[in-house]
Design an enzyme around this catalytic site. Sequence first.
Site, PDB file in Angstrom:
ATOM      1  CG  MET A  30      -1.936  -1.312   1.200  1.00  0.00           C
ATOM      2  SD  MET A  30      -3.416  -0.809   2.171  1.00  0.00           S
ATOM      3  CE  MET A  30      -3.147  -0.811   3.500  1.00  0.00           C
ATOM      4  CB  ALA A  32       3.621   4.597   3.188  1.00  0.00           C
ATOM      5  CG  HIS A  37       7.081  -2.166   1.852  1.00  0.00           C
ATOM      6  ND1 HIS A  37       7.035  -1.000   2.763  1.00  0.00           N
ATOM      7  CD2 HIS A  37       5.868  -2.919   1.835  1.00  0.00           C
ATOM      8  CE1 HIS A  37       5.514  -0.803   3.021  1.00  0.00           C
ATOM      9  NE2 HIS A  37       5.043  -2.032   2.885  1.00  0.00           N
ATOM     10  CD  GLN A  61      -5.965  -3.650   2.823  1.00  0.00           C
ATOM     11  OE1 GLN A  61      -5.872  -4.151   1.611  1.00  0.00           O
ATOM     12  NE2 GLN A  61      -5.281  -3.802   3.744  1.00  0.00           N
ATOM     13  N   GLY A 147       4.903 -10.025   4.240  1.00  0.00           N
ATOM     14  CA  GLY A 147       5.705  -9.920   5.391  1.00  0.00           C
ATOM     15  C   GLY A 147       5.142 -10.748   6.566  1.00  0.00           C
ATOM     16  CB  VAL A 176      12.624  -5.772   8.309  1.00  0.00           C
ATOM     17  CG1 VAL A 176      13.757  -4.781   8.199  1.00  0.00           C
ATOM     18  CG2 VAL A 176      12.754  -6.898   7.067  1.00  0.00           C
ATOM     19  NE  ARG A 187      -1.820   0.507   9.922  1.00  0.00           N
ATOM     20  CZ  ARG A 187      -2.979   0.893   9.805  1.00  0.00           C
ATOM     21  NH1 ARG A 187      -3.154   2.095  10.109  1.00  0.00           N
ATOM     22  NH2 ARG A 187      -3.758   0.058   8.951  1.00  0.00           N
TER      23      ARG A 187
HETATM   24  O1  PAF Z   1      -0.088  -5.771   3.682  1.00  0.00           O
HETATM   25  C1  PAF Z   1      -0.662  -4.884   2.914  1.00  0.00           C
HETATM   26  O2  PAF Z   1       0.167  -3.866   2.511  1.00  0.00           O
HETATM   27  C2  PAF Z   1      -2.042  -4.947   2.218  1.00  0.00           C
HETATM   28  O3  PAF Z   1      -2.822  -5.497   3.113  1.00  0.00           O
HETATM   29  C3  PAF Z   1      -2.015  -5.755   0.937  1.00  0.00           C
HETATM   30  C4  PAF Z   1      -1.500  -7.022   1.064  1.00  0.00           C
HETATM   31  C5  PAF Z   1      -0.853  -4.829   0.140  1.00  0.00           C
HETATM   32  C6  PAF Z   1      -3.358  -5.413   0.376  1.00  0.00           C
HETATM   33  O4  PAF Z   1      -3.865  -4.284   0.149  1.00  0.00           O
END
Ligand code: PAF
Length: 283
Positions: A30, A32, A37, A61, A147, A176, A187
């Site tokens: 998502m 950021a 990542h 979500q 992750g 990590v 966040r």
């Molecule tokens: O883990 C996340 O960042 C989100 O839940 C995902 C898997 C990208 C789905 O929007």
Amino acid sequence: MKVVSTISELRDELDVCRALGKSIGFVPTMGALHRGHVSLVERSVAENDITVVSIFVNPTQFNDKNDLKNYPRTLEADCALLEGVGATYAFAPEVSEMYPEPDTRVFSFSPLDTVMEGACRPGHFNGVAQIVSKLFYAVEPHKAYFGEKDFQQLAIIRKMVRQLNLNLEIVGCPIVREDDGLAMSSRNMLLTAEERVRAVNISRILKESLEYAKEHTLQETKKFVEEQIAAIDGFVPEYFQIVDGNTLQQIESWEDSDYRVGCIALFCGKIRLIDNITYVASL
Ligand code: PAF
């Protein structure tokens, strides 16, 4: 690295790659982006010819409108970071591209989705399944990387892949952490300086509980964590559960499972943080 914003353009690009026999790794995000990542992208780059990273803040979500509104969006910096770590494509669609019409699909991953995050964030995993399945259909990757910080999400994605007979491998990657132990999360950048200092107590307490668990029962260990978390000013705990890592159901004693994971969720100020730890020790 190429930035693509439509599914049709992405498909055209990836069809060419597939025709050339190239393997495709996929990292859904998502945005950021942080070092957590990056570790997923690096793993994908090492294991595949092509790496696609999606950057999409998925509205379905979020069960809290403010959380969706405040979620950090840093597309330019994300793309620069991805370029530097060798991603091939960044897929950054608009909401209207992913949801040309409302997604009315209802998934059930019971009992995996009825506990912990599923209980605290109604509809959250349904939204995750909606978007991740759409992304899998668009990218058709050979491998997708998630992750282990989102431990429950990982288990649910694996189940979704089995339910939908999707032909890809899900690769779980270790959490990590910042140098002081805080699990990396998009966040974290929303924490005030004071909350950021406080947040380190989560990983500290979980880590201390690993040692504690060697000499104590599961119930004593659970109490140890709960009491220490409750003692931190400014923490509002949502849950701490020790579960079987496969079924995600709570276990009563160490002997109930040989894969025991302690999962925690709490509010640090206004920011909701999660973390987890695997208990290897038993009495
Ligand atoms: O883990 C996340 O960042 C989100 O839940 C995902 C898997 C990208 C789905 O929007």
